[in-house]
Design an enzyme around this catalytic site. Structure first.
Site: not given
Ligand code: IPM
Ligand code: MG
Length: 361
Positions: A146, A195, A227, A251, A255
């Site tokens: 970001y 990851k 994942d 992020d 959610d």
């Protein structure tokens, strides 16, 4: 001594939920005899409308000089709002990113707790929901994709976009230290989510977090690929205590966590730097579809105000009282539309705040 708080109502449901949370804060400050001054500033779309930019230098300065900031939400519906016709760096979200960066808020705490009373709103299998969960996500907030360099060009006649994912060891270490310190006060387990089977940045995260862990022999460190974590959060969220992860993974996973906690309207957040200062905001967005209707769930913002009391003002007793009042209001059956189930009492934003205040002390 008097505390200085900044309020950023922002866009969409922001003004309603901040008003509701301020009422709760005011009741707390009266009870504890705490002197507080408030200053309200514009951010996001509301600032674009008045100042042409989502964050002014002056707003940043006002926030920097405060003890803490309570924010609602920013942004609008990108398919209709004129804010999204502006270039990306002038849109509401860019203001929030600059505010986080400008205040050096590198650690974003997002607790996801399934209240026993909300098990019916949890979309997970009943046997999973019945076990409950209490996860604290520590999301790195001022690095990674970001904030990396980005550009879109035409390369050999083909449109090509580049975003850069970069972390240095210091950025990783300070986030890791926060996670371990928090785990010490909880169930002493940190799960690093990355990851590392693909990304160099993740491999650096693993090695720096392992080094950091050496200073916390009382805290267990686990590692998990992102994942797999997305899957495990649905299969068995009770296995997690503190989840530590980089900006984008945090992020996305936060959610997901809000959904399994019953509603995005339930999740608070605290964004912290190395001092006591913090920016507190609900994890959810501006929900333009229900803005102005007085039906938004203010609990995430009220719980964010509780985090403000706890982390920035050292008012643990007051924070406990707010958390307990929220628990009791749910126990007594009050629900906003997003968490309403058969047999419960449906209330709007303001009434929910009033019912919480009634149960405060
Ligand atoms: C969040 C939001 C923001 C983020 C957006 C609005 C920039 O999704 O706080 O999670 O990505 O951090
Ligand atoms: Mg988000």
């Amino acid at each position: 001594m008097s505390y200085r708080l900044v309020l950023i109502p922002g866009d969409g449901i922001g003004p309603e939920i901040v008003r509701a949370a301020k009422k709760v804060l005011d009741a707390v400050f009266v009870r504890f005899g705490t002197e507080v001054t408030y200053e309200e500033v514009l951010m996001g779309g509301a600032s674009i409308d008045v100042n042409g930019v989502p964050l002014t230098e002056e707003t940043l300065k006002t926030c920097r000089e405060a003890d803490a900031v309570l924010m609602g939400s920013i942004g609008g519906d990108a398919s209709v709002s004129p804010w999204y016709k502006l270039e990306p760096s002038k849109r509401p979200e860019a203001g929030l990113l600059s505010l986080r960066k400008g205040l050096n808020l590198f650690a974003n705490l997002r607790p996801a707790y399934l209240y026993p009373e909300l098990r019916d709103s949890c979309p997970l299998k009943k046997e999973v929901a019945d076990k409950g969960f209490d996860v604290m996500m520590v999301r790195e907030l001022t690095g990674g994709l970001y904030f990396g360099e980005r550009h879109t060009d035409v390369v050999d006649g083909v449109r090509t976009a580049v975003d850069t994912l970069s972390y240095n060891e210091e950025e990783i270490r300070r986030a890791a230290v926060k996670a371990f310190e928090i785990a010490r006060k909880r169930r002493q387990c940190v799960t690093l989510v990355d990851k590392a089977n693909v990304l160099d940045s993740s491999r650096l995260w693993r090695s720096v977090v392992r080094e950091t862990a050496a200073a916390y022999p009382d805290v267990e460190l686990k590692v998990m690929l992102v994942d797999n974590c997305a899957m495990q959060l649905i299969k068995d969220p009770a296995q997690f205590d503190v989840v530590l992860t980089e900006n984008m993974f945090g992020d996305i996973l936060s959610d997901e966590m809000s959904m399994i906690a019953g509603s995005i309207g339930m999740l608070p957040s605290a964004s912290l730097n190395e001092t006591k200062f913090g920016l507190y905001e609900p994890s959810g967005g501006s929900a333009p579809d229900i803005a102005g209707k007085g039906i938004a769930n203010p609990i995430a913002t009220i719980l964010s105000a509780s985090m403000l009391l706890r982390y920035s003002l050292d008012m643990d007793e007051a924070a406990d009282a707010v958390d307990e009042a929220v628990r009791r209001v749910l126990k007594d059956g009050y629900r906003t539309g997003d968490i309403w189930t058969e047999g419960c009492l449906k209330v709007g934003t303001d009434e929910m705040a009033d019912r919480i205040i009634e149960r405060l002390f």
